[in-house]
Scaffold this active site. Structure first.
Site, short mmCIF file in Angstrom:
data_model
loop_
_atom_site.label_atom_id
_atom_site.label_comp_id
_atom_site.label_asym_id
_atom_site.label_seq_id
_atom_site.Cartn_x
_atom_site.Cartn_y
_atom_site.Cartn_z
N PHE A 156 0.81 -1.23 0.00
CA PHE A 156 0.00 0.00 0.00
C PHE A 156 0.84 1.27 0.00
CE2 PHE A 156 0.78 -0.26 4.60
CZ PHE A 156 1.04 1.07 4.89
N LYS A 180 -1.24 -7.16 -9.44
CA LYS A 180 -2.27 -7.20 -8.39
C LYS A 180 -1.77 -6.25 -7.30
CE LYS A 180 -3.21 -8.43 -4.74
NZ LYS A 180 -3.46 -7.46 -3.63
N GLU A 183 -4.95 -3.82 -2.26
CA GLU A 183 -6.39 -3.53 -2.30
C GLU A 183 -6.74 -2.24 -1.55
OE1 GLU A 183 -4.69 -5.85 -0.87
OE2 GLU A 183 -5.51 -6.49 1.06
N SER A 233 5.10 -7.12 3.40
CA SER A 233 5.62 -7.43 4.72
C SER A 233 6.41 -8.75 4.70
CB SER A 233 4.47 -7.52 5.72
OG SER A 233 3.56 -8.51 5.30
N CYS A 288 9.58 1.34 3.70
CA CYS A 288 10.47 0.24 4.08
C CYS A 288 11.89 0.74 4.29
CB CYS A 288 10.45 -0.85 3.01
SG CYS A 288 11.17 -0.29 1.48
N GLU A 386 9.04 -4.57 13.15
CA GLU A 386 8.68 -3.48 12.24
C GLU A 386 7.36 -2.87 12.71
OE1 GLU A 386 7.35 -4.30 8.10
OE2 GLU A 386 8.63 -2.61 7.53
P1 NAD Z 1 1.31 -6.74 3.01
O1 NAD Z 1 2.34 -7.80 3.10
O2 NAD Z 1 0.19 -6.76 3.99
O3 NAD Z 1 0.61 -6.74 1.56
C1 NAD Z 1 1.38 -6.70 0.39
C2 NAD Z 1 0.60 -7.38 -0.73
O4 NAD Z 1 0.40 -8.75 -0.39
C3 NAD Z 1 -0.79 -6.79 -0.99
O5 NAD Z 1 -1.00 -6.72 -2.37
C4 NAD Z 1 -1.72 -7.78 -0.30
O6 NAD Z 1 -2.97 -7.86 -0.95
C5 NAD Z 1 -0.98 -9.09 -0.42
N1 NAD Z 1 -1.22 -9.98 0.72
C6 NAD Z 1 -1.42 -9.61 2.02
N2 NAD Z 1 -1.55 -10.71 2.80
C7 NAD Z 1 -1.43 -11.78 1.98
C8 NAD Z 1 -1.47 -13.20 2.20
N3 NAD Z 1 -1.66 -13.70 3.42
N4 NAD Z 1 -1.29 -13.99 1.15
C9 NAD Z 1 -1.09 -13.50 -0.08
N5 NAD Z 1 -1.06 -12.18 -0.35
C10 NAD Z 1 -1.21 -11.33 0.67
O7 NAD Z 1 2.09 -5.33 3.05
P2 NAD Z 1 1.48 -3.86 3.14
O8 NAD Z 1 0.92 -3.64 4.50
O9 NAD Z 1 0.63 -3.57 1.96
O10 NAD Z 1 2.82 -3.00 2.95
C11 NAD Z 1 3.69 -2.69 3.99
C12 NAD Z 1 4.84 -3.65 4.06
O11 NAD Z 1 5.55 -3.66 2.84
C13 NAD Z 1 5.86 -3.27 5.12
O12 NAD Z 1 6.27 -4.43 5.79
C14 NAD Z 1 7.00 -2.68 4.32
O13 NAD Z 1 8.26 -2.72 4.95
C15 NAD Z 1 6.94 -3.50 3.09
N6 NAD Z 1 7.60 -2.87 1.97
C16 NAD Z 1 8.83 -3.35 1.59
C17 NAD Z 1 9.50 -2.75 0.57
C18 NAD Z 1 10.86 -3.24 0.15
O14 NAD Z 1 11.36 -2.78 -0.86
N7 NAD Z 1 11.47 -4.17 0.87
C19 NAD Z 1 8.94 -1.64 -0.11
C20 NAD Z 1 7.68 -1.19 0.29
C21 NAD Z 1 7.02 -1.82 1.34
#
Ligand code: NAD
Length: 486
Positions: A156, A180, A183, A233, A288, A386
């Protein structure tokens, strides 16, 4: 319907070159985090929607891979022009659904456009190697070929830039790409997809679907999806990596972070404080690359914290859409409450709050002010986990070696910065720190599009990183040709 009953916009999928209202999909609200207002409704794809989209994408891939790379990148040149023309609209859309300040959103859109610019260089980037007479009368050369349907699953916090870490490179390499996005923030990727459509991307070469776990699992298991790029994450990154690898897919999964900012006593304190503010509280800590643990070394702590506190108390928190706001809300009510619970946990564990963001928690939107904890110890949850919000934990150490040991004890290894005027200290830190992106007097060590985004340890699962030359390797297969002519 009268004028006061404006229907809430319902989003579609972009699949096979058309915008489709998906039959039977459940819809969820997209909310402006600064106001709590519903901006739109987003459909969630089922496994059947994913299957139809991937099949269309695969059919498109079969002819796209035969389109010369110089012609493929023409789509991206036109896309770049449209992105420039709509940059402000993209930034405003981004702020409305994510909450970050409009200046931050503009900077993010700029970073996204830079990805497209770099991918336009694909005719040079995709070149192979060549050597004649590797044996008598035998020549050898390598070529890079696209791999097929690639999928991207994104978080997000960067709804314009992170998807563009993926699809401009994948498409320029000759693949079809299915995105994808999160959401929570589907509007920015939708606007970008509309521009890509206007740029003339052939039907099926790029697709956009929305949804949650069901859609992601369908992509992970679909036999025609050859590669998965994930950013999000750490627990989900680990799951994506394991599942996609078990299905025989190529995978790059970028995870969460806990980034340390080390400040030596010889640092330029005023400039360092500005860098810390930007790193810890920029985008409300939802980056991140956000600095989350401040590590003053030796005598640095006293004067550093005085200055930092003064500046933090003056931070303008509010709707990111208002010019001059320095920190916007958190993305959702649930996330705001989760971050606030970390502040409770810090107090319970004995850390000392120098400023506490919770009183701001009373607004309509999902606000939380900046929080700084002093006297944090490495075993506390606020030091290890985190938080992904505007909470900075201060761990005081005596020496640079102690700082390096502390940083290297983290399960994460995304980024870390040192602030110093000593070249020797900077060089030692850069050499020894176990993090993939290192800042020297830079608070957010974000690599540009032509370098890789290079997290380590629990911040990354895979081997080829996002963007830069790694993206070209990730989205292509290498072939080695040996030839002899009689
Ligand atoms: P998230 O892991 O909750 O969601 C990321 C994506 O995964 C979304 O599209 C979501 O729909 C999908 N998703 C969520 N749960 C899932 C599951 N159980 N199974 C399959 N798909 C699933 O992350 P977020 O809250 O949207 O974003 C924040 C996180 O992203 C933080 O941990 C941040 O550090 C990380 N991030 C990392 C980087 C990097 O370059 N390392 C960059 C940006 C964000």
């Amino acid at each position: 319907m009268n004028a006061s009953q404006v229907a809430t916009r319902e989003l579609s999928f972009y699949t096979g070159g058309t915008w489709e209202a998906p039959a039977g999909a459940p819809f969820h609200d997209v909310v402006n985090p600064a106001t709590g207002a519903v901006l739109a409704r987003v459909p969630y794809a089922s496994a059947a929607h994913v299957d139809a989209t991937v099949r269309n994408a695969h059919a498109a891939f079969l002819s796209w891979r035969e389109t010369p790379v110089v012609d493929r990148v023409q789509v991206l040149y036109r896309f770049k022009t449209l992105l420039e023309a709509h940059a402000e609209e993209l930034a405003q859309t981004l702020t409305s659904e994510n909450g970050k300040t409009i200046d931050d959103a503009r900077a993010e859109v700029r970073r996204g456009i830079q990805m497209v610019e770099v991918a336009c260089g694909m005719p040079s980037l995709m070149m192979g190697d060549s050597l004649n007479d590797v044996a008598r009368d035998i020549d050898c050369h390598t070529i890079r070929q696209p791999i097929g349907v690639c999928a991207g699953v994104t978080p997000f916090n960067f709804p314009a830039m992170v998807p563009m870490w993926m699809y401009p490179f994948a498409v320029a390499c000759g693949n079809a790409f299915v995105l994808k996005p999160s959401e929570k923030v589907p509007l920015t990727p939708t606007l970008a997809a509309e521009l890509l459509d206007r740029a003339g991307v052939p039907a099926g070469v790029f697709s956009l679907i929305h949804g949650g776990k069901e859609a992601v699992d369908a992509l992970l298991r679909h036999p025609l999806v050859r590669a998965i790029s994930f950013v999000g994450s750490t627990p989900v990154a680990r799951y994506i990596y394991k599942t996609a690898a078990a299905e025989g897919k190529r995978v790059q999964a970028l995870g969460g972070a806990k980034n340390h900012l080390v400040v030596m006593p010889d640092a330029d304190l005023r400039k360092t404080v500005e860098a810390i503010i930007g790193s810890a509280f920029g985008a409300a800590g939802e980056r991140c690359l956000a600095g989350s643990v401040l590590v003053p070394v030796g005598d640095a702590a006293g004067p550093l914290l005085d200055l930092l506190l003064e500046r933090t108390r003056g931070l303008r928190v509010g709707d990111g859409a208002s010019e001059g706001t320095e920190m916007g809300p958190l993305v959702t009510r649930e996330h705001r409450d989760r971050v606030a619970a970390y502040i409770d946990a810090g107090i319970d564990e004995g850390a000392v709050p120098l400023c506490d963001g919770r009183p701001l928690n009373t607004h309509e939107g999902f606000f939380l002010g900046p929080t700084i904890f002093d006297r944090v110890t490495p075993e506390m949850r606020i030091a290890r986990e985190e938080i992904f919000g505007p909470v900075l934990s201060v761990i005081r150490v005596r020496t640079l070696e102690e700082a390096i040991d502390l940083v290297n004890g983290s399960e994460f290894g995304n980024a870390s910065s040192i602030f110093t005027s000593s070249g020797k200290a900077a060089r030692t830190y850069a050499a020894k720190v176990e993090a993939g992106m290192v800042g020297i007097n830079v608070g957010v060590a974000a690599p540009m599009a032509f370098f890789p985004f290079a997290g380590w340890k629990g911040s990354f699962f895979g081997d080829l990183h996002a963007h830069g030359k790694d993206a070209v390797s990730f989205y292509t297969e290498q072939k080695v040709l040996m030839s002899r002519w009689f």
